[in-house]
Design an enzyme around this catalytic site. Sequence first.
Site, PDB file in Angstrom:
ATOM      1  N   HIS A 129      34.844  47.797  46.642  1.00 32.53           N
ATOM      2  CA  HIS A 129      33.728  47.093  47.286  1.00 32.53           C
ATOM      3  C   HIS A 129      32.422  47.722  46.835  1.00 32.53           C
ATOM      4  CE1 HIS A 129      31.145  45.146  50.044  1.00 32.53           C
ATOM      5  NE2 HIS A 129      30.955  46.194  50.822  1.00 32.53           N
ATOM      6  N   HIS A 169      27.830  46.807  46.642  1.00 35.53           N
ATOM      7  CA  HIS A 169      26.692  45.910  46.858  1.00 35.53           C
ATOM      8  C   HIS A 169      25.880  45.876  45.559  1.00 35.53           C
ATOM      9  CE1 HIS A 169      26.840  47.241  51.365  1.00 35.53           C
ATOM     10  NE2 HIS A 169      27.817  46.415  51.058  1.00 35.53           N
ATOM     11  N   ASP A 184      37.123  35.239  29.946  1.00 39.23           N
ATOM     12  CA  ASP A 184      38.130  36.277  29.705  1.00 39.23           C
ATOM     13  C   ASP A 184      38.562  36.942  31.009  1.00 39.23           C
ATOM     14  OD1 ASP A 184      37.935  35.922  26.962  1.00 39.23           O
ATOM     15  OD2 ASP A 184      36.748  37.732  26.612  1.00 39.23           O
ATOM     16  N   HIS A 233      26.574  39.442  51.571  1.00 35.07           N
ATOM     17  CA  HIS A 233      27.072  40.813  51.715  1.00 35.07           C
ATOM     18  C   HIS A 233      27.208  41.527  50.372  1.00 35.07           C
ATOM     19  CE1 HIS A 233      30.372  43.616  53.551  1.00 35.07           C
ATOM     20  NE2 HIS A 233      29.533  44.248  52.782  1.00 35.07           N
ATOM     21  N   TYR A 273      44.740  40.849  24.471  1.00 37.14           N
ATOM     22  CA  TYR A 273      43.615  41.765  24.299  1.00 37.14           C
ATOM     23  C   TYR A 273      44.058  43.224  24.456  1.00 37.14           C
ATOM     24  CZ  TYR A 273      39.015  43.858  24.924  1.00 37.14           C
ATOM     25  OH  TYR A 273      37.889  44.636  24.784  1.00 37.14           O
TER      26      TYR A 273
HETATM   27 ZN   LIG Z   1      29.494  46.235  52.258  1.00 32.43          ZN
END
Ligand SMILES: [Zn+2]
Length: 226
Positions: A104, A106, A129, A169, A223
């Site tokens: 995760h 930002h 791709d 978010h 690849y």
């Molecule tokens: Zn977050």
Amino acid sequence: MTAVSASEEVISRLRDEVCGLHAELVRSGLVAWTSGNVSARVPGTELMVIKPSGISYDDLTPSSMVLCDLTGTAVAGEGLKPSSDTAAHAYVYRHMPDVGGVVHTHSAYATAWAARGEPVPCVLTAIADEFGGEIPIGPFALIGGDEIGRGIVATLTGHRSPAVLMRSHGVFTIGGTAKDAVKAAVMCEDAARTVHLARSLGAPESLAQDQIDALHRRYKDHYGQR
Ligand SMILES: [Zn+2]
């Protein structure tokens, strides 16, 4: 033998790996302060390793990574509180058995698309791709419970993209390993940035669906060094 003792060696290796991958988020400019996190599933168990909450990237060590069960609760004896995004990571592992790593961030450009609730269109071969189409938008969801995890799973199940832009978010990515998920996070930011630049010059040209399909297939099958 408990699940924990059976996998002690594997857990120790994953603590090293997950700790090291956080440095990659910093190196790639994907995070500010303590805002991003990486986790890895402990294969064959109901456990995961994730970043501790609120610790600076410079201060992360393998032993500070937090071992949690797949409800997102730290295993007894763990010293630090896990990331505040742990419930979302745990939800993904519970509902997507092939996922071995979750990231995760930002990261700025990708999150700018999330702020507008607009998918990153598939207008470059590199996007075809890695993502096999547009990078999709997931629903708005509040942090803490299962809401974010549900949004990630609902958006990415049956989708070729390993990345979802959660509305208003940021980015969540998945992979077979934590390293694969980090790679998807780096590529997602790169794609979001380049398409943003293209947009500022005019309307980017679309790729045809058959071109996207052919590029994605070639990349997945041929690849790299194999
Ligand atoms: Zn977050």
